[in-house]
Design a protein around this motif. Structure first.
Motif, PDB file in Angstrom:
ATOM      1  N   GLU A  12       1.610  -4.661   6.554  1.00  0.00           N
ATOM      2  CA  GLU A  12       1.441  -4.350   5.179  1.00  0.00           C
ATOM      3  C   GLU A  12       1.313  -2.841   4.746  1.00  0.00           C
ATOM      4  O   GLU A  12       0.319  -2.216   5.507  1.00  0.00           O
ATOM      5  CB  GLU A  12       0.532  -5.115   4.528  1.00  0.00           C
ATOM      6  CG  GLU A  12       0.672  -6.602   4.688  1.00  0.00           C
ATOM      7  CD  GLU A  12      -0.707  -7.605   4.198  1.00  0.00           C
ATOM      8  OE1 GLU A  12      -0.892  -8.128   3.172  1.00  0.00           O
ATOM      9  OE2 GLU A  12      -1.552  -7.557   5.067  1.00  0.00           O
ATOM     10  N   ASP A  50      -1.261  -3.032  -0.698  1.00  0.00           N
ATOM     11  CA  ASP A  50      -1.312  -4.418   0.329  1.00  0.00           C
ATOM     12  C   ASP A  50      -2.124  -4.230   1.388  1.00  0.00           C
ATOM     13  O   ASP A  50      -2.605  -5.346   1.887  1.00  0.00           O
ATOM     14  CB  ASP A  50       0.115  -4.976   0.542  1.00  0.00           C
ATOM     15  CG  ASP A  50       0.892  -5.225  -0.756  1.00  0.00           C
ATOM     16  OD1 ASP A  50       0.093  -5.836  -2.043  1.00  0.00           O
ATOM     17  OD2 ASP A  50       1.968  -5.131  -1.006  1.00  0.00           O
ATOM     18  N   ASP A 100       0.253   0.360   1.993  1.00  0.00           N
ATOM     19  CA  ASP A 100      -0.587   0.665   0.782  1.00  0.00           C
ATOM     20  C   ASP A 100      -1.382  -0.143   0.200  1.00  0.00           C
ATOM     21  O   ASP A 100      -2.412  -0.723   0.851  1.00  0.00           O
ATOM     22  CB  ASP A 100       0.596   1.164  -0.286  1.00  0.00           C
ATOM     23  CG  ASP A 100       1.546   2.331   0.291  1.00  0.00           C
ATOM     24  OD1 ASP A 100       0.872   3.198   1.318  1.00  0.00           O
ATOM     25  OD2 ASP A 100       2.482   2.740   0.077  1.00  0.00           O
ATOM     26  N   THR A 123      -7.796   1.025  -4.592  1.00  0.00           N
ATOM     27  CA  THR A 123      -6.924   1.197  -5.599  1.00  0.00           C
ATOM     28  C   THR A 123      -7.267   2.260  -6.813  1.00  0.00           C
ATOM     29  O   THR A 123      -8.591   2.256  -6.773  1.00  0.00           O
ATOM     30  CB  THR A 123      -6.380  -0.084  -6.090  1.00  0.00           C
ATOM     31  OG1 THR A 123      -7.565  -0.520  -6.762  1.00  0.00           O
ATOM     32  CG2 THR A 123      -5.669  -0.922  -4.949  1.00  0.00           C
ATOM     33  N   ARG A 166      -1.671  -1.699   7.243  1.00  0.00           N
ATOM     34  CA  ARG A 166      -2.376  -3.018   8.170  1.00  0.00           C
ATOM     35  C   ARG A 166      -1.691  -3.018   9.567  1.00  0.00           C
ATOM     36  O   ARG A 166      -0.577  -3.388   9.245  1.00  0.00           O
ATOM     37  CB  ARG A 166      -2.516  -4.190   7.261  1.00  0.00           C
ATOM     38  CG  ARG A 166      -3.339  -4.860   7.902  1.00  0.00           C
ATOM     39  CD  ARG A 166      -3.635  -6.351   7.146  1.00  0.00           C
ATOM     40  NE  ARG A 166      -3.924  -6.351   6.021  1.00  0.00           N
ATOM     41  CZ  ARG A 166      -5.063  -6.242   5.408  1.00  0.00           C
ATOM     42  NH1 ARG A 166      -6.129  -6.474   6.176  1.00  0.00           N
ATOM     43  NH2 ARG A 166      -5.502  -6.393   4.181  1.00  0.00           N
TER      44      ARG A 166
END
Length: 112
Positions: A106, A110, A108, A66, A101
């Motif tokens: 999921e 997450d 970005d 991030t 994922r």
């Protein structure tokens, strides 16, 4: 999100992996690569014959993080991988537009 890519000396991999764990990195991709920069390779002697080793063994690390993790991750790599000698490597940071994922869908941050 950002992708942090680092090219380091192979023998520093364990030190870097440990340092990344301490700053909260949970995933990393490692690839054995060959290349050269300012180091330009070197000359070796084998059975009396001299030959040039142009491409030196390196390790490429890829870490998706991030935005707020970029600085601690970069600093951890630089500190752990540094020997103070030529050929220590480089760290590159570039934008990561999308992460998914596969198992859960999921997106970005997450997915990281």
């Amino acid at each position: 999100m950002k992708m942090v890519m680092a090219i380091i000396k192979p023998f520093k991999l364990d030190d870097v992996r440990e340092a990344l764990g301490e700053v909260g990195v949970t995933g990393i991709t490692v690839t054995e690569v060959k290349g050269f920069g300012r180091q330009k390779g070197h000359t070796e002697l084998y059975r009396g014959a001299e030959y040039v080793v142009d491409f030196l063994p390196k390790v490429k690390l890829e870490i998706a993080v991030t935005d707020d993790q970029v600085e601690p991750v970069t600093e951890a790599i630089v500190k752990a991988a540094g020997t103070g000698k030529i050929g220590d490597g480089k760290v590159f940071v570039y934008d990561l537009l999308r992460a998914v994922r596969i198992r859960t869908g999921e997106l970005d941050a997450d997915a990281l």
